[in-house]
Enzyme design. Structure first.
Site, PDB file in Angstrom:
ATOM      1  N   THR A 198      -8.494   5.906 -37.142  1.00 28.77           N
ATOM      2  CA  THR A 198      -7.080   5.704 -36.815  1.00 28.77           C
ATOM      3  C   THR A 198      -6.794   5.977 -35.344  1.00 28.77           C
ATOM      4  O   THR A 198      -5.634   5.952 -34.920  1.00 28.77           O
ATOM      5  CB  THR A 198      -6.185   6.612 -37.683  1.00 28.77           C
ATOM      6  OG1 THR A 198      -6.636   7.971 -37.566  1.00 28.77           O
ATOM      7  CG2 THR A 198      -6.217   6.193 -39.134  1.00 28.77           C
ATOM      8  N   SER A 258     -10.532   9.316 -41.443  1.00 32.72           N
ATOM      9  CA  SER A 258      -9.839  10.106 -40.419  1.00 32.72           C
ATOM     10  C   SER A 258      -9.056  11.223 -41.092  1.00 32.72           C
ATOM     11  O   SER A 258      -8.918  11.259 -42.311  1.00 32.72           O
ATOM     12  CB  SER A 258      -8.904   9.227 -39.576  1.00 32.72           C
ATOM     13  OG  SER A 258      -7.715   8.924 -40.293  1.00 32.72           O
ATOM     14  N   LYS A 286     -18.300  11.041 -19.201  1.00 34.33           N
ATOM     15  CA  LYS A 286     -18.298  12.481 -18.935  1.00 34.33           C
ATOM     16  C   LYS A 286     -19.528  13.185 -19.503  1.00 34.33           C
ATOM     17  O   LYS A 286     -19.773  14.362 -19.202  1.00 34.33           O
ATOM     18  CB  LYS A 286     -17.012  13.103 -19.465  1.00 34.33           C
ATOM     19  CG  LYS A 286     -15.779  12.607 -18.724  1.00 34.33           C
ATOM     20  CD  LYS A 286     -14.501  13.069 -19.369  1.00 34.33           C
ATOM     21  CE  LYS A 286     -13.303  12.559 -18.563  1.00 34.33           C
ATOM     22  NZ  LYS A 286     -13.228  11.076 -18.519  1.00 34.33           N
TER      23      LYS A 286
END
Length: 335
Positions: free
Chosen positions: A15, A39, A130
């Site tokens: 979601t 989710s 990252k």
């Protein structure tokens, strides 16, 4: 989507921004057997149900990747798992490190173990720029997750399952990112800029969906797929959205970099280049690299290669940023 033909697909974190777009793309394919959204957010699941009507292929499971037993139930009779669930906000992970580790690292291990035991055929995990040379906890947890998914190929035994990773940069317009913030703040007449030298990679959500599909089509197991995407300068984003706004330099936040890397020079030693993407093989690949390059028309990268947002060959101009914002984020936008 030939890799998904007659398959049942489960999306963890289904979601979220990526999950919603990916499910939309899956529903457009008539030969996909079943689509499961896993989710924690019942409200977002309800909203997705309303948006997609009564498509009988779409199922919604409340669950958390921290809960391995729930994954075992959810993964029954599933062919392909796309793992998008994560705690992704850098400041949130810095302030709540234990929670980030539980979801991003232990959750990844739970997905791997459940996938191997439930007969899943392919798993693609979403990563982030990252995770390359991380300096914040979020990046460190995603690097750990990347390593887990790549290593899973070495201890799967005789199971016919493959694990690979997709790593890409900032998704333009995603929740918590700079463009929605600037669209909201420009009415105030001032836009915050952490550092005027800052650069970032940029990818559209639709491109992210397409790239996951490319990985599912081409994966041999044990690769990190990295797309060739443009960079932008934060000052150009500010100029594109609020040309008349004052720029307020706020300073770099804890755990934030001036520039992002997707492939470090160390990883570049083994990186392979293809027409529109790169592949970083596992440290212990289960296949021959030259055969892989021949099969997918690729080459080894030059010595000293790295891929960072400030040294990119492709850049978004102010005009291009404005066009993309109007076409993909806010149709009523004008500057």
């Amino acid at each position: 989507m030939t890799a998904l033909k007659n398959s049942s697909v489960l999306v963890t974190g289904g979601t979220g921004s990526f999950g919603r777009k990916y499910v939309q793309a899956l529903l457009a394919q008539p030969d996909i057997k079943k689509i499961i959204v896993l989710s924690r957010d019942e409200l977002k699941q309800y909203e997705m149900q309303q948006a997609h009507g009564e498509d009988s292929r779409l199922r919604f499971f409340i669950g958390d990747v921290r809960d391995k037993e729930r994954l075992y139930r959810a993964f029954e009779n599933v062919d392909i798992v796309v793992h998008a669930a994560a705690l992704k906000q850098v400041p949130v992970a810095e302030y709540n490190p234990f929670e980030a580790i539980k979801t991003n690292v232990i959750g990844a291990q739970n997905v791997i173990e459940a996938a191997m035991d439930c007969g899943i055929k392919k798993v693609v995990a979403l990563s982030t720029d990252k995770a390359a040379a991380p300096i914040n906890l979020y990046g460190a947890t995603k690097l750990c997750a990347d390593k887990l998914f790549l290593a899973a190929n070495n201890y799967k035994g005789a199971r016919p399952i493959r694990f690979s990773v997709v790593r890409y940069g900032n998704v333009m317009g995603s929740r918590g990112s700079v463009i929605p913030l600037y669209l909201q703040r420009r009415k105030s007449g001032a836009l915050p800029i952490t550092d005027e030298r800052m650069t970032r990679f940029s990818i559209l959500l639709a491109q992210g969906v397409q790239f996951v599909q490319l990985a599912l089509e081409k994966m041999w197991g044990g690769e990190i797929f990295v797309p060739k995407i443009p960079s932008y300068r934060i000052v150009d984003v500010a100029e594109a959205i609020g040309p008349d706004c004052k720029r307020v330099v706020t300073g770099i936040r804890p755990g934030e970099k001036l520039h992002e890397e997707m492939i470090t020079e160390t990883d570049g030693i083994n990186t392979l280049e293809f027409k529109d993407h790169f592949v970083i093989p596992s440290a212990t690949p289960q296949w021959n690299i030259d055969e892989y390059c021949a099969a997918h028309h690729g080459t080894r990268c030059r010595e000293g290669f790295s891929y960072s947002s400030n040294k990119n060959e492709s850049w978004l101009s102010v005009a291009e940023i404005r066009r993309l914002v109007r076409e993909h984020i806010d149709k009523d936008f004008s500057a």
